[in-house]
Design a protein around this motif. Structure first.
Motif, PDB file in Angstrom:
ATOM      1  N   ALA A  59       0.837  -1.197   0.000  1.00  0.00           N
ATOM      2  CA  ALA A  59       0.000   0.000   0.000  1.00  0.00           C
ATOM      3  C   ALA A  59       0.875   1.252   0.000  1.00  0.00           C
ATOM      4  CB  ALA A  59      -0.927  -0.007   1.208  1.00  0.00           C
ATOM      5  N   LYS A  60       1.941   1.246   0.776  1.00  0.00           N
ATOM      6  CA  LYS A  60       2.838   2.409   0.829  1.00  0.00           C
ATOM      7  C   LYS A  60       3.560   2.603  -0.505  1.00  0.00           C
ATOM      8  CE  LYS A  60       3.596   2.136   5.824  1.00  0.00           C
ATOM      9  NZ  LYS A  60       4.579   1.886   6.915  1.00  0.00           N
ATOM     10  N   GLU A  61       3.975   1.491  -1.147  1.00  0.00           N
ATOM     11  CA  GLU A  61       4.639   1.608  -2.445  1.00  0.00           C
ATOM     12  C   GLU A  61       3.670   2.144  -3.503  1.00  0.00           C
ATOM     13  OE1 GLU A  61       6.297  -2.183  -3.322  1.00  0.00           O
ATOM     14  OE2 GLU A  61       7.640  -2.159  -1.591  1.00  0.00           O
ATOM     15  N   ALA A  62       2.413   1.704  -3.403  1.00  0.00           N
ATOM     16  CA  ALA A  62       1.405   2.208  -4.339  1.00  0.00           C
ATOM     17  C   ALA A  62       1.212   3.711  -4.165  1.00  0.00           C
ATOM     18  CB  ALA A  62       0.079   1.475  -4.130  1.00  0.00           C
ATOM     19  N   LEU A  63       1.168   4.160  -2.902  1.00  0.00           N
ATOM     20  CA  LEU A  63       1.015   5.598  -2.645  1.00  0.00           C
ATOM     21  C   LEU A  63       2.225   6.365  -3.165  1.00  0.00           C
ATOM     22  CD1 LEU A  63      -0.521   5.396   0.950  1.00  0.00           C
ATOM     23  CD2 LEU A  63      -1.648   6.304  -1.098  1.00  0.00           C
ATOM     24  N   THR A  64       3.415   5.791  -3.019  1.00  0.00           N
ATOM     25  CA  THR A  64       4.622   6.451  -3.533  1.00  0.00           C
ATOM     26  C   THR A  64       4.543   6.593  -5.044  1.00  0.00           C
ATOM     27  OG1 THR A  64       5.932   5.566  -1.703  1.00  0.00           O
ATOM     28  CG2 THR A  64       7.133   6.305  -3.648  1.00  0.00           C
ATOM     29  N   ARG A  83      -5.891   3.349 -12.082  1.00  0.00           N
ATOM     30  CA  ARG A  83      -6.336   1.987 -12.393  1.00  0.00           C
ATOM     31  C   ARG A  83      -5.144   1.052 -12.545  1.00  0.00           C
ATOM     32  NH1 ARG A  83     -10.614   4.556 -16.627  1.00  0.00           N
ATOM     33  NH2 ARG A  83     -12.256   5.058 -15.079  1.00  0.00           N
ATOM     34  N   ARG A  84      -4.072   1.603 -13.156  1.00  0.00           N
ATOM     35  CA  ARG A  84      -2.851   0.777 -13.277  1.00  0.00           C
ATOM     36  C   ARG A  84      -2.348   0.350 -11.886  1.00  0.00           C
ATOM     37  NH1 ARG A  84      -0.852   4.753 -17.076  1.00  0.00           N
ATOM     38  NH2 ARG A  84      -1.062   4.001 -19.234  1.00  0.00           N
ATOM     39  N   VAL A  85      -2.341   1.293 -10.950  1.00  0.00           N
ATOM     40  CA  VAL A  85      -1.874   0.992  -9.599  1.00  0.00           C
ATOM     41  C   VAL A  85      -2.764  -0.058  -8.945  1.00  0.00           C
ATOM     42  CG1 VAL A  85      -1.606   1.941  -7.271  1.00  0.00           C
ATOM     43  CG2 VAL A  85      -0.721   3.200  -9.240  1.00  0.00           C
ATOM     44  N   ALA A  86      -4.099   0.141  -9.061  1.00  0.00           N
ATOM     45  CA  ALA A  86      -5.024  -0.811  -8.454  1.00  0.00           C
ATOM     46  C   ALA A  86      -4.885  -2.192  -9.081  1.00  0.00           C
ATOM     47  CB  ALA A  86      -6.466  -0.313  -8.586  1.00  0.00           C
ATOM     48  N   PHE A  87      -4.580  -2.221 -10.370  1.00  0.00           N
ATOM     49  CA  PHE A  87      -4.438  -3.510 -11.055  1.00  0.00           C
ATOM     50  C   PHE A  87      -3.084  -4.149 -10.755  1.00  0.00           C
ATOM     51  CE2 PHE A  87      -3.351  -6.166 -14.705  1.00  0.00           C
ATOM     52  CZ  PHE A  87      -4.489  -6.950 -14.820  1.00  0.00           C
ATOM     53  N   SER A  88      -2.041  -3.326 -10.639  1.00  0.00           N
ATOM     54  CA  SER A  88      -0.673  -3.846 -10.527  1.00  0.00           C
ATOM     55  C   SER A  88      -0.359  -4.373  -9.128  1.00  0.00           C
ATOM     56  CB  SER A  88       0.348  -2.759 -10.895  1.00  0.00           C
ATOM     57  OG  SER A  88       0.128  -2.299 -12.219  1.00  0.00           O
TER      58      SER A  88
END
Length: 519
Positions: A59-64, A83-88
């Motif tokens: 979650a922290k990497e996604a926020l970064t 969407r890319r982040v949510a999918f990846s």
């Protein structure tokens, strides 16, 4: 203790010696099986904790990654990036762009209709906001874990935190509970609120309740805990397997314990070993009976008298344990202990009263002890006391072999110690050896003091001491008449209940100081 009582005691101890190891082996079997059970639970909850940390890290990497986007908020490119982040990122369910805690758009909706988030339930040590919320753009009524910054939040399904397959031999359940809200927001099987309250009450230590065992692991960053539990039914089979190992071992230990207890009982019944244990434990205490000048009543010193405290509070006198020490070869060890205690008790007092002395009784075996002279020298030097303040008393039996006693007495006197002949006149050879001994003082035995009016031996003893220029100490003075008679016949010193009984250290010092203060 009578023979009947002793047999009962031995029988009782033997029964315990047999039963306790067997019962202990049963307990150990159960305990080991239970510990393995708890270890499996603990390992599982640790794996859930590892999963939780991995999800939070994602979650922290996604926020970064989201923070790195520089385009226009909620534009086509921005929505595509969310969407890319949510999918990846495997554990991220939804991404929202927020403005002052109000969702603007998300990976699911170009325009978010979700209400504003409340203030964060917690801020992690590294600066991330955290919530537990049912808020989402799809209107699904379920709790989600939310981690965010000022511009973005990512939503995580709490079920992913506990979606861990147990490696143990039995089913294990898990739940996530908020530490502050006490909210059970995810679980693989229902967890009763009452169980969580009990766990909190006992500081999150393992709990056994209603056929299950519960263990807890905390996630301090996010202020929630992982509770893992499993039914105790599989424990029974494991316990029986452990019992097959521990029971034969317990039976063997029972046999060895019975043999050991019998040896201990024999040892405890041995007077020598009781005495040796008392010496090793320094159980003996020393009392001090004042010696006074008969003409003035002033204290000149004291005789150290050893006592052996018993468990019932009584004190054994030297008449009982000194013969036992002589018979069992423990005399020198006992004397060494007594001398050490005399210096411990009276070293400082003697240092401040150089005109006073303490006399210590020696046994015949002490005359040939190689340890005694160095011990006296070391203690005298330690407490800065001259040798003349430690007098040595020997009974007539100590002079039975002049080849040993005469050189030994001479060594003590050369070192500066006064030497007393104790209980003079109670033996059979007093007159024959007295004139050949290099001693300082003769102590008149209490039996002669008691019989002053009926026997005429005492005057002869006094005259003989005078002719040999020996000082005299009369023992056992109890009446004014005895005091007057002894004083009239020239006896210089005395001790007895007329003045004081033998006193413990503190009481003796008080008595002596009071006596010295009198005019």
């Amino acid at each position: 203790m009578t023979t009947r009582h002793l047999v009962s005691l031995v029988t009782g101890i033997l029964i315990f010696s047999v039963l306790i190891p067997i019962c202990l082996s049963v307990w150990l079997a159960h305990r080991q099986a239970e510990e393995k059970f708890v270890q499996d639970l603990d390992r599982y909850s640790s794996r859930v904790l590892i999963r939780t940390n991995r999800v939070v890290s994602q979650a922290k990497e996604a926020l970064t990654q989201l923070q790195a986007f520089k385009g226009e908020p909620c534009s086509h490119e921005h929505l595509l990036e969310m969407r890319r982040v949510a999918f990846s990122w495997r554990y991220v369910q939804e991404v929202m762009y927020i403005d002052n805690l109000k969702p603007v758009c998300s990976s699911l909706e170009q325009v978010s209709k979700a209400p504003a988030f409340p203030s964060p339930m917690r801020v992690t040590p590294d600066g991330y906001d955290a919530w537990l919320t049912r808020q989402n753009d799809l209107g699904i009524n379920r709790y989600m874990a939310v981690l965010g910054t000022k511009q973005y939040v990512v939503m995580i399904d709490p079920a992913s935190l506990i979606d861990v397959i147990p490696f143990g031999a039995w089913p294990i359940e898990a739940a996530l509970v908020g530490n502050d809200s006490n909210l059970i927001f995810a679980s693989s099987s229902p967890l009763e609120q009452r169980i969580w309250e009990q766990l909190q009450h006992q500081n999150l230590t393992p709990l056994q309740s209603r056929g299950s065992i519960y263990v807890v692991k905390e996630v301090p960053d996010l202020r929630f805990s992982v509770v893992a539990w499993a039914s105790l039914n599989p424990l029974k089979e494991s316990w029986h397997q452990q019992l097959l190992f521990w029971l034969p071992f317990g039976s063997l230990v029972s046999l060895l314990a019975a043999i050991f207890v019998l040896r201990i009982l024999r040892r405890l019944q041995s007077p020598r070993n009781r005495l040796m244990d008392a010496i090793n434990a320094r159980e003996f205490v020393v009392h001090y009976q004042p010696i006074v000048a008969l003409d003035s009543g002033k204290i000149t010193g004291a005789e150290a008298l050893t006592r052996w405290p018993q468990t019932d509070g009584s004190l054994l006198s030297p008449d009982i344990f000194v013969p036992l020490a002589e018979q069992t070869g423990l005399t020198s060890r006992l004397t060494k202990l007594v001398i050490e205690k005399v210096f411990e008790d009276m070293g400082e007092w003697l240092h401040h009263h150089p005109d006073q002395h303490i006399s210590v009784n020696l046994a015949p075996a002490d005359l040939v002890s190689a340890e005694l002279p160095p011990l006296l020298g070391r203690l005298l030097n330690l407490w800065q006391i001259p040798p003349k303040q430690i007098a040595l008393e020997l009974t007539e039996r100590g002079f039975a072999d002049p080849k040993i006693s005469v050189p030994a007495i001479a060594r003590f006197r050369r070192s500066g110690h006064p030497v007393y002949i104790d209980d003079f006149g109670t033996g059979y050879s007093s007159l024959s050896y007295l004139q050949d001994l290099d001693v300082d003082t003769l102590k008149i035995d209490k039996s002669f003091v008691d019989a002053l009016e009926y026997k005429n031996v005492t005057p002869h003893i006094i005259e003989m001491a005078k002719s040999l220029n020996l000082d005299m100490v009369a023992e056992g003075i109890e009446t004014e008449g005895q005091l007057e008679w002894l004083r009239r016949h020239g006896v210089q010193y005395g001790q007895g209940w007329l003045y004081s009984k033998a006193l413990p250290k503190a009481e003796f010092i008080l008595w002596a100081e009071h006596n010295l203060e009198q005019e």
